[in-house]
Structures are given as C-alpha cells and as structure tokens.
Motif scaffolding. Structure first.
Motif, PDB file in Angstrom:
ATOM      1  N   HIS B 278       3.275  -7.518   0.278  1.00 48.79           N
ATOM      2  CA  HIS B 278       2.739  -7.314   1.619  1.00 48.79           C
ATOM      3  C   HIS B 278       1.535  -8.210   1.897  1.00 48.79           C
ATOM      4  O   HIS B 278       1.506  -8.887   2.921  1.00 48.79           O
ATOM      5  CB  HIS B 278       2.474  -5.859   1.983  1.00 48.79           C
ATOM      6  N   HIS B 327       5.248   1.015   2.499  1.00 48.73           N
ATOM      7  CA  HIS B 327       6.174   1.062   3.630  1.00 48.73           C
ATOM      8  C   HIS B 327       7.452   0.268   3.366  1.00 48.73           C
ATOM      9  O   HIS B 327       8.409   0.390   4.114  1.00 48.73           O
ATOM     10  CB  HIS B 327       5.509   0.625   4.944  1.00 48.73           C
ATOM     11  N   HIS B 328       7.489  -0.513   2.311  1.00 45.94           N
ATOM     12  CA  HIS B 328       8.719  -1.229   1.998  1.00 45.94           C
ATOM     13  C   HIS B 328       9.720  -0.364   1.252  1.00 45.94           C
ATOM     14  O   HIS B 328      10.858  -0.786   1.053  1.00 45.94           O
ATOM     15  CB  HIS B 328       8.414  -2.499   1.196  1.00 45.94           C
TER      16      HIS B 328
END
Ligand code: HEM
Ligand SMILES: [Cu+2]
Lengths: 201, 649
Positions: B278, B327-328
């Motif tokens: 990220h 969030h991945h």
C-alpha cells in the motif's frame, strides 16, 4: 560537493560531503530499523509455532547468551574508545581500540556459530518449523551484519594505516562506529525478546 | 540440466518473443559497431554519474518497460475480447497478468518517476548533483539489471505466474516449483536495493543541498512530494526486502515462513506484502501529484493555491498509507473489529486527497489557462482520478468489499488511479520537462493526438470494467462467458485505442527529434516559476554556474523581476565535479549474475557472484578519487555558448 573546511567541528564533520555521508548513514540506519522491525514482528508472529521440533526453552542456554551479550557490549565500549582516541588525534590509540573491537566481534561470531551448530544437532534447524525459521533468520541477519561490519572495519584499518587521520578516513571510522553501536542495540532487543522471553515461556 | 529445460519451449508466441529479442539485440550491436559508438556508449552513458543522464536512462528504460507491459495487456485483452477465446491458454494467461502487473508497478511507474526526480529535483533546489552521485549510478544499474532479470524469465526458465501479489502458498515451492517465482523474488530484490538507495540519496540531497535561502517551506511542490516519497521508500522498502528474502529462503533453503507445513503462516505473506504494497501505491502517486501541481501552477499562470495545505496533505497521506494495508484482504476474516479500523483509516485517505483536488481546482479558478499538452494531461487527470478515488472509498467499506473484492470492479479502481494518476503524470512531466532534457520540445499537434486517443481509449477500456465487476466477473480469469461479451469487447477496443495513443506518442518523440526547432530559451515554455527553468538549455554539466539566493517557492519569478540569472560573473568559482566510473555498472552486473544463478538454485555460482560483489565494494572503499574541478574560464565559455551571448556581453 564543496570541500570548504570549518575548523570548529571534528575532522569527520569538517567537509560538507562528510556531513552528508553521516546524515545519509543515519537515514540508512532508519531503514535498517524498519528491516529489523519486520524481522522481529515475523518472529513474534511465529512464536510458539514449533510443530514437532524442540521448544526454545529446551535449548536456549543462559550462559552462552550472557557471554555473547557481554562480549558485544564490551565491543561497543571499545569502539567508543576508538572514536574518543580519534577525536584526540591519536591514530595509534584509534587503531588499537578498533582492532580490539574487531577481535571481540569475531569472538561473538564464534559463539554464535557454536550456538547454531548446537541447536541444529539438537534437531532445531532452519527447516524444522516456522518458529525456528524465524529464529535463525532474525539472529542470522544480525550475525551477517556483524560479519560485514568486521570486514568493513578491516578495510578501514588498512586505510588508516595507509593514510592516517584525514577528513575521509575519520568519517569512515565514525560511520562504521555508528553501525557497530546500532548492531549492539539490535542485539539488546534480540537478547530480551528472543532469549529472555524464549527461556521463560 | 537439459537445454530445453533452460529455454522455454513449445509456445509459438514465445518463439516469436525469442526471435524479436535476438533481432533487436543484433540490430543494436550492429548499429553500435557500424557507427563506432561502443566507446561513446561506455564513456558517456554506462559510466556516467551525472543525475541528468541517469534520469534519461531511467526514463528510456521505463518507456521500454511500458511497451513490454503494454504488450502483455493487449494480449490479455485479446484473450478476453470474445467468449471462449483460444489465444492464450490458462497457464500462459497467468504468466502474462503476473508480468504485466509487476512490470508496470516496479519497472515502469517507479523508475519513470525516479527518472523525472533525478533530472528535476537537483535543478529545482539549485544543486549541482545528488548528494551521492556514485550511489545514484549504483541505483540505476540495480534497477536496470533487476528489470533485465525479471524480463528474461519468459524465454529462459519460465515466467512467474502467481500474480504481482505473489500470494503464498500458491507461490511456495510445492505449488510453484521451478525458477519462475524465483525470477520474481530476485528481480524485485535486485531492483529494490536501488530504490532504497535512491530514497536515501534524494532525501539527503533535498535536506542538505538546497540553494541558500530556500527553507523547507519555500521548496517547489514537486520537490516536497519527492521528499515525502523518499520517506515512504525508506520505511516501506525494507519490508519488501524482508518479505522477498523470507520467501526466497522458503523456496530455496526449505524454511517454513509461508508454507502450509511446519506451522508456517501463508497469510503472513499477504500482510508483509501489503505493508509494503500500500505505501508503494503512494510512492507512485505522490510524485505524480507533485508533477501535476507544478504544471497547473505554470499553465494557470498563478501561484499554487494553498501551498501549505498541499504540503500538509502529502504528509498526512504518507502517514496514513502505512496504516491501511488490511483493506487488501478484508475477506481474510480478521474479524469485524480489525476490518472496521482499517476501513476507517482507508476512507480517511480520501480527505487529504480531496483537499488536494480542491486546491488544484481553486488554482485553476478564474485563471488564464494555456492549453499545452502537459496541461491537457493534467486537466484530464482531475476528473478521471476522482472516479478512481470514489470507487476506492466504495472498496474501503469492508462489508461492501466482500462483494467487490477480486472482481473487475477492483481492477477498474486501481487502473483508474494508476493510469490517470501515475501514467498521465509521467507523460505530462516528460513533455513538460522534455526541453530541459533534450533541448527541444515535443511536437504539440502529435502530442494532442496521442493525448486524446489515450484518454478516450482509457475510459473506453476501464469504465465498462466497473460494470463487469458488478455483474460478477472475477479478476484473473482467462476465459469469459457470453453474458459478459459486450462490455469486454468494448474494453478490448479501448485497450487498442490506448495502444495506438502510445504509438503516436513515441512517433511524436521521433518526429520531434528530427524536426522540432532547437530551444534557445532556458525557460522553454515562457511561464516557468521554479529554478529548473533558470538554467540555460542545454544544461551545463554543473547545472548552475552560480547558485541564486532564493526567498519564495516561485524562485524564478523573483529572479525575473530582479533581472538575475544563474550566471553571475562576479561570483564564479571553480566547481567541483565527481568523476565518471564503471564500477556501479560492473558491480551490478556481477550481482545480476549471482541472482541469475540463485534463480536456478546453482548455489556455488551464486556464492561466487556474491563474493565478486563484495570485492567490488572493497575496491570502492579503497578508491579515493576526488573528482575534478571545472575552471572559471571553462564555465564562462560554456555559459556564453549556452546563453548565446555576443562577444561584448
Ligand atoms: C481514496 C483513495 C483510495 C482508496 C480509499 C482505495 C481503496 C482501495 C481498496 C479498499 C482496495 C482493495 C480492494 C479489494 O481488493 O477488494 C484497493 C486496491 C488497490 N488500489 Fe486503491 N484506494 C485508493 C487510492 C489508490 C491509489 C491512489 C492507488 C495507486 C496509485 C491505488 C492502487 C490500488 C491498487 C494497485 C489496488 C489493487 C491491487 C491488487 O489487488 O492487485 N489506490 N484500493
Ligand atoms: Cu491499498
């Protein structure tokens, strides 16, 4: 780029390039902290995942580890004395203390290799379980750093012999000193979070 | 090992690849020999430590990688154009999406931006080079050889096929035996060394080599975004280094970090990967924001609106980028609490990003816009990127993401941020600063064609993918059913239109090289605000004959008012320069050899290579080359020529 000298500062800080190298090395150490943090985190996550290999408490020996810690801490002290001698302008003092640091570093490595061989013979190797993978890679990375530090110090000692105390050689000594103290700090964390916790849990 | 295990065999497309590689190499060797250019190649380029030349090499390599990644993309779109196509089989399709993603992020986007930083940042801060020019060359060659290693995989040994995210346990040695994944691991590792080194190098350069008077809050905004990017690099790249090393040790030396056996934790790979991954997407977007900010201020002919909030926003985005990685994989099942926390941090990123969007709009508001091609790319970026950001927030809602995750909706999201964000910025920045690099502008008419084709192609390609995702089409599948045909077909047409746009862009480069008038002004566009435009064109190797005193972030505007230049005869002094050296190239070539050996698990050869690299480091340690000085007479002569001064001036 400029080589204007300022007299008020120690020799290693006397050129702009020297200052930048030192700042750059501090930033590099920040990256090293990120690197070791990742390894520590990995180790922590894998803690206890020994599958059917021995648990750390069965193998860790307080004696050896204390000796290693003592050796490495002393080497940090001798390294500090080396820098002190350098600041005083004593080339000979610098070289003697640096050589001593180097010898202490080598004996630390000797103990570490002995320790690893011992664990492997007891059935705890890199491939034995996730926990031991984490252990060997974390302590091994520290060990590889110490090895590189030793090689680097040898190179610098030769240069000191060839050139004496100049803005460039003192800067190199100062930087390798930073590196050495840094490895000491990492070892303190390994000592507490790997060995001490490993022995009680 | 048999020769047919070494080379990839049995695939017509790959044979074609081999033939074209052989032909291109032969042509290059022939041309270099025929025009007697070997010496020139070595002395002027392979051994250079000049930040401007290194930057150009970065950008050229990145363009080549954009081409390779683009061919991969077109192959995938061809396969998906019709239901049940037989163009790529499933294995080949897996390899192609893996190399496409990895190449685009690691070997295209990042090097392209680093190339622009290389050239522009020292110029913007009034420096004569990087803090460590030698290290800069090391960085470039490490990227270059890393990219070579990765790209070799499709003809030698077999390409990696576990996605650019390379998830365990799929990428482990049980499920992916052979050299493929090793190419991924070692190619990235090799290139990663260079990225980290560049991060440190640029940070020191920006912190310690600014022109007198240029305080941090007077730095041009591109330099600011670079500084913050280097910060992310320094804290994120070591995580990647470790993750790659652990997986390499798993695969080659049998450890159990990410394996299913020995109580390893496959999901730890996902965590480590995204703890780097990220921040990585912000490494490629923040400099892009910086480029757009410069272009907007220049062609709106106004000071950038809200400079301080811009800086603040970059800093906040950089900080947040380290705390959103989960969030991945919301669907991993970390639980409602963890997912909620990361959901909130994720959505928070939209706030500073929104601040930046409004600042750009406010700068444009009531300004006199000059519609040059860099400005067109920039204007197109704002709405397109916003769509990407809004869909990002949709993905950021953990509960909703259970539906979107790993669908084409996600694919569309990240292309909507990466293409209008990073790729448009690379093009815009390249066109904008092109005159400073090559002494002439790119043809604007051809540039506009390329722009419109690329922009329309982009939306045609990716907008339908949102709906494909909502209709349930999963990512990384190699055949599509008839119910998805129309949208997929539109998407493929869009992809080829983008490809056409790229070809026209390259045509523009060649055309301009031959026909564009050579620049005479240092301030090529006439609206320059920052110090890079204060240098004459072509830029002398030492950049600034005299470094000006700066007291605002539009330094050149002040200089123009006061009638100052970077050539103040009364202040000339000899300028210290670093010597060129072949060591970085040789050192990295040796590491390339070592990594290649490790890919095939030839341990002895790998160790020999590693020792070679250490020997090179020793040689460097004993190298006390002090560089040389450019004397005042030579400076005067260079400047007079570059500034086209007449004798009595
Ligand atoms: C408002 C800002 C953004 C938000 C809220 C956001 C949110 C998200 C979320 C939640 C995902 C994961 C979705 C899933 O896997 O189901 C995702 C994926 C992704 N995002 Fe973003 N994003 C934002 C901006 C960006 C930017 C600026 C970039 C890059 C320039 C980017 C690049 C990516 C990539 C490459 C992936 C997918 C990688 C993969 O799975 O292969 N995003 N984004
Ligand atoms: Cu993300």
């Amino acid at each position: 780029m400029s080589e204007n000298k300022t007299d008020a500062l120690p020799l290693e800080y006397s050129t702009h390039q020297g200052q930048m190298n030192i700042v750059g090395f501090w930033i590099f150490l920040a990256a090293e902290i990120a690197l070791f943090s990742t390894l520590f985190a990995t180790y922590a996550v894998l803690f206890g995942r020994t599958a059917d290999s021995p648990a750390p408490a069965e193998l860790f020996e307080a004696g050896t580890v204390l000796i290693m810690t003592f050796i490495l801490l002393t080497s940090s002290f001798t390294c500090g004395l080396a820098i002190h001698n350098m600041r005083e302008g004593s080339l000979k003092g610098l070289m003697v203390w640096l050589a001593l640091t180097l010898v202490l570093g080598l004996s630390f490595l000797g103990f570490e290799i002995y320790e690893f061989v011992h664990y492997v013979s007891e059935g705890a190797a890199l491939g034995s379980s996730a926990f031991w993978s984490g252990f060997f890679v974390l302590t091994g990375t520290h060990g590889v750093h110490v090895t590189l530090g030793i090689g680097w110090m040898i190179a610098i000692l030769i240069q000191l012999k060839q050139r004496g105390l100049t803005a460039v050689t003192t800067r190199k000594v100062f930087i390798v000193g930073l590196y050495w103290h840094f490895l000491d700090v990492i070892w303190i964390f390994i000592f507490t979070s790997v060995y001490m916790i490993g022995m009680v849990v | 090992m048999q020769l047919d295990e070494f080379f990839v065999t049995g695939e017509p497309l790959i044979y074609a690849g081999m033939v074209s590689i052989a032909l291109v190499s032969a042509t290059v060797i022939f041309l270099l020999t025929y025009f007697k250019r070997w010496k020139w190649l070595w002395q002027d380029w392979l051994t250079t430590v000049d930040h401007k030349k290194i930057g150009i090499m970065y950008i050229l390599s990145a363009l080549a990688m954009l081409f390779r990644g683009g061919v991969d993309a077109l192959m995938m779109r061809t396969q998906l154009a019709f239901p049940d196509m037989n163009f790529l089989n499933s294995q080949h399709y897996n390899e192609v999406f893996t190399t496409h993603g990895t190449i685009m992020i690691i070997f295209m986007a990042m090097p392209f931006l680093i190339g622009l930083m290389n050239i522009i940042v020292p110029l913007q801060i009034g420096a004569r080079d990087f803090a460590f020019p030698y290290l800069n060359a090391v960085s470039f060659w490490s990227f270059f050889f890393g990219a070579m290693l990765f790209n070799l995989s499709f003809v030698i040994g077999g390409a990696p096929d576990a996605g650019w995210t390379n998830y365990a346990p799929l990428a482990g040695s049980e499920l992916s035996p052979g050299p493929g994944i090793n190419f991924y691991l070692l190619g990235l590792q090799l290139a990663g060394i260079g990225t980290l080194a560049t991060g440190i190098n640029l940070m020191v350069t920006i912190l310690r080599m600014r022109a007198p008077g240029m305080t941090l809050m007077k730095m041009p905004i591109f330099t600011w975004s670079t500084l913050i990017t280097t910060f992310i690099i320094i804290f994120a790249f070591p995580i990647l280094t470790v993750a790659l090393a652990l997986m390499t040790i798993d695969r080659i030396f049998g450890s159990h970090f990410f394996t299913l056996t020995g109580e390893g934790l496959p999901m730890m790979w996902a965590n480590l990967f995204w703890m780097w991954g990220h921040p990585e997407v912000y490494i490629v977007i923040l400099p892009a924001f910086g480029i757009f900010s410069e272009i907007i201020a220049t062609f709106a002919q106004k000071q950038l609106f809200g400079y301080k909030t811009m800086v603040g926003a970059i800093v906040i985005i950089a900080g947040l980028s380290f705390v959103v990685w989960v969030h991945h994989f919301f669907t991993m099942g970390a639980g409602a609490f963890v997912n909620s926390v990361f959901s909130i941090t994720t959505m928070m990123i939209a706030i500073p990003t929104g601040v930046k969007i409004f600042n750009w709009l406010a700068t444009l508001y009531k300004s006199k816009i000059i519609f040059t091609t860099p400005m067109l790319w920039t204007l197109a970026f704002i709405p397109s990127f916003t769509i990407g950001g809004v869909t990002g927030v949709m993905l950021g809602m953990a509960a909703a993401d259970y539906q979107y995750h790993n669908s084409y909706f996600l694919v569309s999201h990240f292309h909507y941020v990466l293409i209008p964000g990073t790729v448009f910025a690379c093009f815009a920045g390249l066109i904008f600063w092109y005159p400073k690099m090559f002494g002439h502008k790119l043809n604007e008419r051809i540039g506009k064609w390329a722009f419109w084709l690329f922009l329309i192609g982009f939306h045609l390609c990716f907008f339908p993918q949102y709906f494909l995702g909502l209709d349930g089409m999963a990512r990384r599948i190699f055949t599509v059913g008839p119910e998805w045909f129309t949208l997929n077909f539109l998407s493929t047409i869009g992809a080829f239109v983008m490809g056409l746009g790229f070809i026209i862009f390259v045509h523009g480069i060649i055309y301009s090289f031959r026909f564009s008038p050579r620049d005479i002004e240092g301030d090529s566009w006439g609206y320059g605000r920052t110090l890079e435009w204060a240098t004459p064109t072509p830029i002398p190797k030492y950049n600034f004959a005299t470094v000006p005193e700066v007291d605002s972030h539009d330094a050149l505007i002040d200089m123009k008012e006061k009638g100052e230049t970077t050539f103040d005869r009364s202040k000339l002094k000899p300028i210290h320069m670093p010597s060129y050296t072949g060591q970085p190239f040789i050192m990295m070539a040796i590491l390339f050899f070592a990594s290649f050996a490790l890919v095939f698990e030839w341990i002895t050869l790998a160790v020999i290579g590693l020792i070679g690299a250490i020997v090179m480091m020793f040689i460097r340690s004993f190298d006390y080359d002090e560089g040389y000085h450019v004397e005042v007479d030579e400076i005067i002569e260079t400047e007079r020529k570059a500034r086209r001064m007449t004798d009595d001036e």
